[in-house]
Write an enzyme that holds these catalytic residues in place. Structure first.
Site, PDB file in Angstrom:
ATOM      1  N   ASP A 283       0.814  -1.212   0.000  1.00 32.49           N
ATOM      2  CA  ASP A 283       0.000   0.000   0.000  1.00 32.49           C
ATOM      3  C   ASP A 283       0.850   1.267   0.000  1.00 32.49           C
ATOM      4  O   ASP A 283       0.414   2.314  -0.471  1.00 32.49           O
ATOM      5  CB  ASP A 283      -0.914  -0.022   1.234  1.00 32.49           C
ATOM      6  CG  ASP A 283      -1.959   1.083   1.199  1.00 32.49           C
ATOM      7  OD1 ASP A 283      -2.364   1.458   0.089  1.00 32.49           O
ATOM      8  OD2 ASP A 283      -2.366   1.560   2.264  1.00 32.49           O
ATOM      9  N   CYS A 332      12.562  -8.340  14.671  1.00 29.95           N
ATOM     10  CA  CYS A 332      12.294  -7.126  13.902  1.00 29.95           C
ATOM     11  C   CYS A 332      12.338  -7.371  12.398  1.00 29.95           C
ATOM     12  O   CYS A 332      11.580  -6.771  11.637  1.00 29.95           O
ATOM     13  CB  CYS A 332      13.324  -6.064  14.287  1.00 29.95           C
ATOM     14  SG  CYS A 332      13.225  -4.544  13.330  1.00 29.95           S
TER      15      CYS A 332
END
Length: 382
Positions: A283, A332
């Protein structure tokens, strides 16, 4: 557009994020990155609502490709601008094109157009609705305003009440900005006072052309303090309240694949579909250079194999030198490409919120790991 030449199966597209009204919106939020993004290939087009034939092709082909489970998420801009009849047609298409598979629908909204008809529809067809609300009125209205500059909190609060009244499932999405970053406990208590049990926090990081943070952008230190304080407020209620980031962190700490793409090894779990059927890998990168195809002419198997999709997915693995020795690297996974690329346009930069993640992980990883093990042992006994 050539397909990826390597042997082996392409990573599966597990869900779609669909923009039935593209970046069109009935608000004018100060921090919205859609409103002035020059790289948006649809920026100058006036009418951006998905046509019925595009919707039909999209639903039919993806349900065939995604069997036994198809997941559709609708976002914008503001997706409700497509109108309730658009979504009623969508459900009818899902029922017609389904082959006995599971179908999941969700929608993210600012709440402006939500009324009883929308809420009853969401309840009847078991949609999950995300309402964008940044906190109490004085916080929310600082940046989330309409075209006339008036605040939109009243619409968001009313939408939550209507969804609750009609027993529609919902959560809240809160953008963490300069307006609320220093008030984490107050925000958490406010959402709990609304009866909210599912919360998603999104940190704000937008930059000007020179790479300078915009006035509403928060620092890693601010976000780290926000997350740790929120974690402490949430921990006593951890069995009854869900915060998406903490859920994802628990999954990663427990050795499972996190639900969030930002904590996975590669960025290839979902695709974005624009109003005209164009497909992109993310997106935040609805840009011509990353276009993967169009649902009118390409199959999902072909789109999944595009070399551009592999190239984009690999950007996640590009490490900054500081990541090499980081003890949290396996959790992460180098951060979010958007938050690495946003400031200077380089995927090799560290995530803007790296310091915030480290602060949270130091506080939360071990307690969450113990909690996951405890829940796993309980499940084994049952």
């Amino acid at each position: 557009m050539s397909s990826y030449p390597a042997a082996g199966a392409a990573p599966r597209i597990s869900s779609l994020l669909i923009k039935p009204a593209s970046a069109l919106c009935n608000l004018n939020c100060a921090y919205c990155f859609y409103l002035d993004r020059e790289s948006d290939p649809y920026r100058s087009l006036p009418h951006r609502i998905m046509a019925g034939e595009t919707l039909e092709r999209l639903v039919d082909t993806f349900m065939f490709y995604a069997y036994p489970e198809a997941v559709f998420a609708f976002q914008g801009g503001e997706p409700t601008l497509a109108g309730l009849p658009f979504f009623e047609k969508l459900v009818a298409l899902e029922q017609r094109c389904g082959r006995g598979q599971r179908v999941g629908n969700s929608l993210q909204t600012n709440g402006v157009l939500i009324d009883d008809d929308w809420a009853r529809f969401f309840h009847e067809y078991k949609w999950l609705i995300g309402v964008s609300i940044d906190g109490p009125e004085e916080i929310h209205d600082r940046y989330r305003v309409n075209k006339a500059g008036h605040g939109s909190w009243e619409h968001a609060a009313r939408a939550i009440e209507l969804l609750r009244k009609n027993k529609a499932e919902f959560n809240v999405l809160c953008v963490v900005s300069k307006a609320n970053a220093a008030r984490p406990r107050e925000l958490y208590r406010y959402f709990r006072s609304l009866g909210v049990r599912h919360i998603q926090y999104i940190p704000l990081a937008e930059f000007d052309r020179e790479g300078n943070p915009m006035p509403f952008t928060i620092t890693a230190e601010e976000y780290g303090a926000f997350l740790t304080a929120t974690f402490d407020a949430w921990w006593p209620e951890r069995r009854s309240v869900r915060i998406r980031l903490f859920d994802n962190l628990a999954e990663a700490a427990g050795g499972f694949t996190p639900g969030a793409c930002t904590m996975r090894e590669t960025c290839d779990s979902y695709c974005v579909v624009e109003y005209n059927g164009d497909v992109y890998p993310c997106d935040f990168f609805v840009e011509s250079e990353w276009k993967l195809g169009n649902v009118a002419i390409d199959s999902w198997a072909e789109i999944a194999r595009r070399k551009k999709r592999y190239d984009f997915a690999a950007k996640k693995a590009v490490r900054h030198e500081a990541c090499e020795a980081c003890e949290y690297r396996s959790i992460c996974r180098n951060g979010c490409p958007k938050l690495r690329h946003a400031r200077f346009g380089r995927f090799e930069d560290p995530d803007w919120f790296c310091g915030a993640y480290k602060a949270l992980y130091a506080r939360a990883v071990e307690p969450l790991r113990r909690e996951v093990r405890k829940l796993y042992r309980q499940a084994q006994r049952e």
